[in-house]
Write a protein that holds these residues in place. Structure first.
Motif, short mmCIF file in Angstrom:
data_model
loop_
_atom_site.label_atom_id
_atom_site.label_comp_id
_atom_site.label_asym_id
_atom_site.label_seq_id
_atom_site.Cartn_x
_atom_site.Cartn_y
_atom_site.Cartn_z
N LYS A 96 0.81 -1.22 0.00
CA LYS A 96 0.00 0.00 0.00
C LYS A 96 0.84 1.27 0.00
N ALA A 97 2.15 1.09 -0.12
CA ALA A 97 3.02 2.27 -0.14
C ALA A 97 2.79 3.06 -1.41
N ALA A 98 2.99 4.36 -1.31
CA ALA A 98 2.71 5.25 -2.45
C ALA A 98 3.83 5.20 -3.47
N GLN A 116 5.55 5.94 7.38
CA GLN A 116 5.99 4.55 7.32
C GLN A 116 5.94 4.02 5.89
N ARG A 117 4.83 4.30 5.20
CA ARG A 117 4.68 3.80 3.83
C ARG A 117 5.66 4.49 2.87
N GLU A 144 1.22 12.44 9.63
CA GLU A 144 0.57 11.13 9.73
C GLU A 144 1.62 10.03 9.79
N LEU A 145 1.61 9.26 10.88
CA LEU A 145 2.60 8.22 11.08
C LEU A 145 2.56 7.18 9.96
N LEU A 146 1.38 6.72 9.59
CA LEU A 146 1.28 5.68 8.56
C LEU A 146 1.80 6.17 7.22
#
Length: 340
Positions: free
Chosen positions: A18-20, A44-45, A39-41
């Protein structure tokens, strides 16, 4: 013997798919913005995506040009362990490319990484030490470790770190101590390394001996090795079952024996017999240094007298295909046969 391995697996809620990810030059500017997201997520991504892109030297070059390194450096102190893990992983992957190593050096990443030496997460510390090892392979990288005052902390970490990380620390120290040893000596490096010479791992024994070799290449290091009574331990390693350990120990011993005290200690520890055995083994990687060590023993009257009976063992080296070994053998024979 089975050993625990440091895991690099991410928590199940961090899905790399799901990483950009994007393609071309526009991908990196977008990811650079996401690194600064609250945004932490998202952070991470973005870091997971960067880990994929950092295998490509062209992408690393672009990342350095865009200014990624400053943002990555800022994330090294992030409270989230996943962010720290992936940040150190990205930086490690960047050091695999020359442009990445230069970028990290120029942006002062080495000093910033010092804060992760006590990170509670094993993989973060491992990534950090992998970066140090790669950086220290360059003279300017090793100088950066020295200038950041990290040598003493690294020496202290030899007492407590996991075996997997110990090997990385020893490799880093080896590169750094070729340049300067005073800080390491002040931190008690010789005593710590002496202990590692008897470690169950052959790789750690070998690397510890190599660091002692680098220390002994300096005058003050030779004195410390003699004072800490390391020479008898090095002599015992001449008969180690691992050829690489034998080679490293022989090199360290040879450097330490340059001093009169070192030669006397080696002779008293019974170095002559195992050195002659290494010289007689044509396939031994320690053969050259063993010949040089015997040459130094021949500078002692009692050593020269004992070696006269074994001149033929050294003379066989004159048939070796390596010119440097033949030259060392001729020097050894001259020293052995010298008469006052």
């Amino acid at each position: 013997m089975a050993h625990a391995r440091i895991s690099a697996y991410l928590p199940p809620d961090i899905d790399p798919t799901k990483a950009a990810l994007a393609f071309g030059r526009r991908a990196l500017p977008k990811l650079n913005e996401e690194l600064q997201s609250p945004e932490l997520l998202t952070q991470q991504r973005a870091l997971v995506a960067l880990c994929d892109l950092a295998h490509d030297p062209e992408k690393v070059y672009q990342a350095v040009e865009i200014g990624f390194i400053d943002n990555l450096k800022a994330l090294l102190g992030h409270p989230d362990s996943v962010v720290r893990q992936k940040t150190t992983e990205v930086l490690y992957l960047m050091t695999m490319h020359s442009v990445g190593r230069q970028g990290l050096i120029q942006n002062g990443v080495t000093a910033a990484l010092g804060g992760l030496l006590d990170d509670p997460v094993d993989i973060c510390r491992k990534n950090t030490h992998q970066i140090f090892e790669m950086m220290a392979k360059l003279p300017e990288g090793a100088a950066g470790v020295l200038q950041a005052g990290l040598v003493a902390p690294l020496v202290l970490k030899l007492k407590t770190e996991l075996d997997e990380i110990l090997e990385l620390i020893l490799a880093t120290l080896s590169s750094c101590l070729r340049m300067e040893v005073s800080e390491a000596l002040a931190a008690g490096a010789v005593a710590v390394l002496k202990e590692k010479l008897t470690h169950p791992s052959a790789a750690i024994r070998s690397k510890a001996a190599l660091v002692l070799l680098d220390i002994s290449s300096h005058a003050e290091g030779k004195i410390a090795v003699c004072e800490e009574e390391v020479i008898p331990v090095l002599v015992s390693l001449l008969e180690d079952t691992d050829p690489e350990v034998q080679a490293s120990a022989t090199g360290a011993l040879m450097f330490a024996m340059v001093t009169p005290q070192g030669r006397c200690s080696a002779l008293a520890a019974g170095a002559m017999v195992p050195l002659l055995q290494l010289v007689s083994e044509r396939s031994s990687p320690a053969r050259l240094n063993a010949v040089k060590a015997l040459t130094l023993l021949a500078e002692l009257p009692e050593g020269r007298a004992a070696l006269l009976e074994h001149t033929d063992t050294v003379r066989r080296c004159l048939r070796d295909p390596r010119r440097v070994l033949r030259a060392a053998a001729r020097t050894a024979i001259t020293a052995i046969q010298w008469k006052p």
